[in-house]
Design a protein around this motif. Structure first.
Motif, PDB file in Angstrom:
ATOM      1  N   THR A  58      59.249  64.280  67.973  1.00 31.38           N
ATOM      2  CA  THR A  58      59.134  65.711  67.414  1.00 31.38           C
ATOM      3  C   THR A  58      60.178  66.113  66.347  1.00 31.38           C
ATOM      4  N   PHE A  59      61.629  65.686  66.783  1.00 24.87           N
ATOM      5  CA  PHE A  59      62.643  65.761  65.665  1.00 24.87           C
ATOM      6  C   PHE A  59      63.284  64.764  65.762  1.00 24.87           C
ATOM      7  N   PRO A  60      62.894  63.465  64.952  1.00 22.31           N
ATOM      8  CA  PRO A  60      63.828  62.140  65.076  1.00 22.31           C
ATOM      9  C   PRO A  60      64.847  62.138  64.341  1.00 22.31           C
ATOM     10  N   ALA A  61      65.282  62.942  63.506  1.00 20.07           N
ATOM     11  CA  ALA A  61      66.618  62.989  62.509  1.00 20.07           C
ATOM     12  C   ALA A  61      67.590  63.499  63.643  1.00 20.07           C
ATOM     13  N   ALA A 117      67.286  63.606  66.813  1.00 18.56           N
ATOM     14  CA  ALA A 117      67.227  62.896  68.098  1.00 18.56           C
ATOM     15  C   ALA A 117      68.272  61.571  67.772  1.00 18.56           C
ATOM     16  N   LEU A 118      68.248  61.075  66.212  1.00 20.42           N
ATOM     17  CA  LEU A 118      69.136  59.784  65.944  1.00 20.42           C
ATOM     18  C   LEU A 118      70.577  60.397  65.998  1.00 20.42           C
ATOM     19  N   ALA A 119      70.939  61.729  65.556  1.00 16.78           N
ATOM     20  CA  ALA A 119      72.129  62.343  65.354  1.00 16.78           C
ATOM     21  C   ALA A 119      72.765  62.442  66.763  1.00 16.78           C
ATOM     22  N   VAL A 120      72.135  63.003  67.881  1.00 24.08           N
ATOM     23  CA  VAL A 120      72.482  63.025  69.004  1.00 24.08           C
ATOM     24  C   VAL A 120      72.684  61.902  69.624  1.00 24.08           C
ATOM     25  N   ALA A 121      71.778  60.776  69.633  1.00 22.08           N
ATOM     26  CA  ALA A 121      71.955  59.431  70.068  1.00 22.08           C
ATOM     27  C   ALA A 121      73.119  58.736  69.684  1.00 22.08           C
ATOM     28  N   THR A 122      73.552  58.795  68.427  1.00 21.74           N
ATOM     29  CA  THR A 122      74.589  58.277  67.632  1.00 21.74           C
ATOM     30  C   THR A 122      75.813  58.623  68.364  1.00 21.74           C
ATOM     31  N   VAL A 123      76.201  60.097  68.271  1.00 25.27           N
ATOM     32  CA  VAL A 123      77.293  60.576  68.868  1.00 25.27           C
ATOM     33  C   VAL A 123      77.667  60.389  70.252  1.00 25.27           C
ATOM     34  N   LEU A 157      65.153  52.266  59.373  1.00 26.61           N
ATOM     35  CA  LEU A 157      66.252  51.434  58.675  1.00 26.61           C
ATOM     36  C   LEU A 157      67.535  52.045  58.983  1.00 26.61           C
ATOM     37  N   ILE A 158      67.776  53.211  58.859  1.00 24.69           N
ATOM     38  CA  ILE A 158      68.964  53.908  59.322  1.00 24.69           C
ATOM     39  C   ILE A 158      69.328  53.716  60.620  1.00 24.69           C
ATOM     40  N   GLY A 159      68.576  54.076  61.641  1.00 29.35           N
ATOM     41  CA  GLY A 159      68.431  53.668  62.991  1.00 29.35           C
ATOM     42  C   GLY A 159      69.126  52.467  63.416  1.00 29.35           C
ATOM     43  N   VAL A 160      68.258  51.518  63.000  1.00 35.75           N
ATOM     44  CA  VAL A 160      68.544  50.101  63.271  1.00 35.75           C
ATOM     45  C   VAL A 160      69.989  49.618  62.698  1.00 35.75           C
ATOM     46  N   GLY A 161      70.308  50.207  61.590  1.00 33.03           N
ATOM     47  CA  GLY A 161      71.650  49.807  60.964  1.00 33.03           C
ATOM     48  C   GLY A 161      72.787  50.610  61.652  1.00 33.03           C
TER      49      GLY A 161
END
Length: 361
Positions: free
Chosen positions: A46-49, A51-57, A93-97
């Motif tokens: 629903t909010f992938p960007a 989600a990626l930011a939270v998971a990265t931190v 690609l951003i996520g896998v990088g």
């Protein structure tokens, strides 16, 4: 198709959170750091960007603060898979990088007492696993896109089929109605008492067109098209509706499987005859079958190259598509000595015994 993806994603997030906390107890720090990483899975579609930011931190915090990986780190490959499958190429690609960089750095922080070779092997294994998960997400997305493209192509073909059928039915019936109206106009001037007769013919043709359209829509809704219902008998009735301006000759034993295609080819050819050949022209329809091919020839002595056209018709293309679908060929054009001819050849695909011909006038 999942209409509410957040429900399934939330379930996954809760399950991983429970397992991660149970695995981490009694380490309170590890439990607290597991929560945001697992929670990011709940919004991965629903909010992938976000989600990626939270998971990265959260993953970076775990790599820096924990002495070893926790079970919640499984959220990272799940996130990589999800981003590539559902969020498109760029975010994937951003996520896998980010995940690959983390996979290369985390072992350095978690294995300070190991030699460089062990660290390198561990980092390489992590990175390869991340890339493999990304590849799976990519493959699944490609298969889903291919299936969607196929479904859209099928829908487009169905719409095209409906358009062809409606065109054939309506164009032929309207052409007959126009001919009857034009002839009736001059007839009524001479014999006014015959006006009801002309109107009855026009009304009858209109009803036939409506009935054919209803039957065609019913068949299309059921996912099928007629095959043999409009064979030689249907063609005889079709030519008979044109009146004494048309003659039909049928020779040989016609393959019933080709009946519908034959009917539509003759119908479209007669429609063109009625529209363009002129009021005094006549037409000869010949259908002949042997052990190899079925041949249809519709030839008139009308306007030929002088026939007028608005340039908007698709009848010839429709006829050609029908014939080519059976592996046959179709040619159409004016004759050198006047008139117009449609010539279709359809291979039978099986030997059939020829029979004697008959002529209908």
């Amino acid at each position: 198709m999942v209409t509410r993806p957040w429900i399934a994603d939330t379930v996954w997030a809760v399950v991983l959170t429970v397992l991660s906390v149970a695995y981490a107890l009694p380490n309170v720090t590890e439990c607290l750091l597991a929560l945001p990483l697992c929670a990011s899975l709940a919004i991965r579609r629903t909010f992938p960007a976000a989600a990626l930011a939270v998971a990265t931190v959260a993953a970076a915090a775990q790599a820096w603060l924990l002495p070893q990986p926790s079970m919640s780190i499984l959220a990272v490959p799940i996130m990589v898979y999800s981003l590539r499958r559902w969020s498109g190429r760029t975010l994937g690609l951003i996520g896998v990088g980010i995940a690959v960089v983390g996979a290369l750095i985390a072992p350095v922080l978690w294995l300070p007492d190991h030699n460089a070779k062990d660290i390198a092997q561990t980092a390489g294994a992590y990175a390869l696993f991340i890339l493999a998960v990304y590849g799976v997400g990519l493959r699944v997305r490609e298969r889903e896109e291919a299936a969607l493209a196929y479904a859209r192509a099928q829908a487009a073909e169905e719409r095209s089929e409906i358009a062809r059928e409606v065109h054939d039915i309506v164009a032929h019936s309207l052409s007959l109605i126009a001919v009857q109206a034009e002839g009736g106009r001059s007839l009524v001037r001479r014999s006014p008492d015959r006006a009801p007769e002309i109107l009855d013919v026009i009304a009858d043709e209109s009803r036939k067109a409506l009935n054919e359209i209803r039957e065609m829509v019913t068949l299309l809704r059921s996912g099928s098209l007629p095959t043999n219902q409009d064979g030689p008998a249907g063609i005889r009735e079709l030519v008979g509706r044109v009146g004494d301006r048309a003659k039909l000759t049928v020779t040989g034993d016609i393959n019933p499987a080709l009946g519908f295609t034959m009917y539509r080819v003759v119908q479209e050819a007669l429609t063109n005859f009625l529209r363009h050949a002129g009021p005094q022209a006549t037409v000869d329809v010949r259908v002949a079958a042997d052990t190899v091919n079925t041949e249809i020839v519709v030839r008139d002595n009308g306007s030929g190259t002088a026939a007028t056209s608005d340039g908007k018709g698709h009848g010839l293309d429709t006829m050609r598509e029908r014939v080519e679908a059976h592996g046959g060929s179709l040619t159409a054009g004016p004759l050198t000595d006047g008139g117009y001819e449609v010539h279709a050849v359809i291979p039978l695909g099986a030997s059939r015994e020829a029979s004697s011909g008959s002529t209908v006038r």
